[in-house]
Design a protein around this motif. Structure first.
Motif, PDB file in Angstrom:
ATOM      1  N   LEU A   1      37.568   8.977  16.981  1.00 45.15           N
ATOM      2  CA  LEU A   1      38.640   7.988  16.863  1.00 45.15           C
ATOM      3  C   LEU A   1      39.674   8.469  15.856  1.00 45.15           C
ATOM      4  O   LEU A   1      39.335   9.079  14.841  1.00 45.15           O
ATOM      5  N   THR A   2      40.915   8.168  16.120  1.00 43.69           N
ATOM      6  CA  THR A   2      41.995   8.489  15.193  1.00 43.69           C
ATOM      7  C   THR A   2      42.002   7.445  14.075  1.00 43.69           C
ATOM      8  O   THR A   2      41.441   6.357  14.228  1.00 43.69           O
ATOM      9  N   PRO A   3      42.647   7.747  12.953  1.00 44.59           N
ATOM     10  CA  PRO A   3      42.754   6.749  11.888  1.00 44.59           C
ATOM     11  C   PRO A   3      43.371   5.425  12.374  1.00 44.59           C
ATOM     12  O   PRO A   3      42.926   4.343  11.961  1.00 44.59           O
ATOM     13  N   ALA A   4      44.327   5.482  13.276  1.00 44.60           N
ATOM     14  CA  ALA A   4      44.939   4.247  13.807  1.00 44.60           C
ATOM     15  C   ALA A   4      43.935   3.452  14.632  1.00 44.60           C
ATOM     16  O   ALA A   4      43.898   2.214  14.551  1.00 44.60           O
ATOM     17  N   GLU A   5      43.102   4.125  15.416  1.00 43.24           N
ATOM     18  CA  GLU A   5      42.079   3.429  16.208  1.00 43.24           C
ATOM     19  C   GLU A   5      41.023   2.804  15.296  1.00 43.24           C
ATOM     20  O   GLU A   5      40.555   1.697  15.550  1.00 43.24           O
ATOM     21  N   ILE A   6      40.674   3.512  14.219  1.00 45.56           N
ATOM     22  CA  ILE A   6      39.694   2.973  13.260  1.00 45.56           C
ATOM     23  C   ILE A   6      40.249   1.712  12.613  1.00 45.56           C
ATOM     24  O   ILE A   6      39.546   0.710  12.482  1.00 45.56           O
ATOM     25  N   THR A   7      41.519   1.744  12.236  1.00 49.63           N
ATOM     26  CA  THR A   7      42.162   0.568  11.648  1.00 49.63           C
ATOM     27  C   THR A   7      42.153  -0.590  12.630  1.00 49.63           C
ATOM     28  O   THR A   7      41.860  -1.728  12.258  1.00 49.63           O
ATOM     29  N   ALA A   8      42.446  -0.328  13.887  1.00 51.23           N
ATOM     30  CA  ALA A   8      42.467  -1.384  14.899  1.00 51.23           C
ATOM     31  C   ALA A   8      41.072  -1.978  15.113  1.00 51.23           C
ATOM     32  O   ALA A   8      40.932  -3.192  15.272  1.00 51.23           O
ATOM     33  N   LEU A   9      40.044  -1.147  15.110  1.00 51.33           N
ATOM     34  CA  LEU A   9      38.678  -1.632  15.339  1.00 51.33           C
ATOM     35  C   LEU A   9      38.111  -2.401  14.153  1.00 51.33           C
ATOM     36  O   LEU A   9      37.422  -3.398  14.325  1.00 51.33           O
TER      37      LEU A   9
ATOM     38  N   SER B   1      39.932  -3.567  11.403  1.00 50.54           N
ATOM     39  CA  SER B   1      40.966  -4.368  10.739  1.00 50.54           C
ATOM     40  C   SER B   1      40.988  -4.125   9.232  1.00 50.54           C
ATOM     41  O   SER B   1      41.342  -4.992   8.457  1.00 50.54           O
ATOM     42  N   LEU B   2      40.624  -2.909   8.843  1.00 55.05           N
ATOM     43  CA  LEU B   2      40.747  -2.473   7.459  1.00 55.05           C
ATOM     44  C   LEU B   2      41.913  -1.495   7.375  1.00 55.05           C
ATOM     45  O   LEU B   2      42.030  -0.603   8.213  1.00 55.05           O
ATOM     46  N   SER B   3      42.749  -1.663   6.374  1.00 56.21           N
ATOM     47  CA  SER B   3      43.871  -0.738   6.208  1.00 56.21           C
ATOM     48  C   SER B   3      43.341   0.649   5.867  1.00 56.21           C
ATOM     49  O   SER B   3      42.183   0.811   5.455  1.00 56.21           O
ATOM     50  N   GLU B   4      44.190   1.646   6.030  1.00 53.59           N
ATOM     51  CA  GLU B   4      43.773   3.001   5.677  1.00 53.59           C
ATOM     52  C   GLU B   4      43.460   3.102   4.190  1.00 53.59           C
ATOM     53  O   GLU B   4      42.586   3.861   3.784  1.00 53.59           O
ATOM     54  N   THR B   5      44.136   2.304   3.365  1.00 51.24           N
ATOM     55  CA  THR B   5      43.849   2.284   1.929  1.00 51.24           C
ATOM     56  C   THR B   5      42.442   1.739   1.678  1.00 51.24           C
ATOM     57  O   THR B   5      41.687   2.294   0.881  1.00 51.24           O
ATOM     58  N   SER B   6      42.068   0.662   2.364  1.00 51.42           N
ATOM     59  CA  SER B   6      40.719   0.111   2.212  1.00 51.42           C
ATOM     60  C   SER B   6      39.673   1.086   2.726  1.00 51.42           C
ATOM     61  O   SER B   6      38.592   1.215   2.142  1.00 51.42           O
TER      62      SER B   6
END
Length: 91
Positions: free
Chosen positions: A11-19, A21-26
């Motif tokens: 998964l890409t970082p954007a897909e991980i964020t979508a799944l 719902s944690l920001s990339e910072t979190s």
């Protein structure tokens, strides 16, 4: 490996964020603290996590939340920021 087994899918970082719902910072903070799975570095410009890693993380977090709810740890009210200054009563 089963044809429908997609736990190895990257998964890409954007897909991980979508799944999650944690920001990339979190996510970064979680990696630093050890509760979020580390990235797999695929190439100098490509990194990600497997779907299986994220599913495992979500199952663990769900189990932790259910355990806290069972013992009533989530029942206490949360603070809403800085407490207000106490006012003195005049005599």
């Amino acid at each position: 490996m089963d044809f429908h087994d997609d736990d190895d899918r990257i998964l890409t970082p954007a897909e991980i964020t979508a799944l999650t719902s944690l920001s990339e910072t979190s996510q970064w903070r979680g990696r630093k603290e050890g509760w979020f799975p580390p990235y797999l570095d695929l190439s100098p410009g490509r990194r990600g996590n497997t779907l299986g890693q994220i599913r495992r993380l979500m199952r663990e977090r769900q189990a932790e939340a259910e355990a806290r709810a069972k013992v009533g740890l989530d029942a206490k009210p949360r603070s809403r920021g800085r407490p207000k200054a106490l006012t003195r009563l005049s005599n």
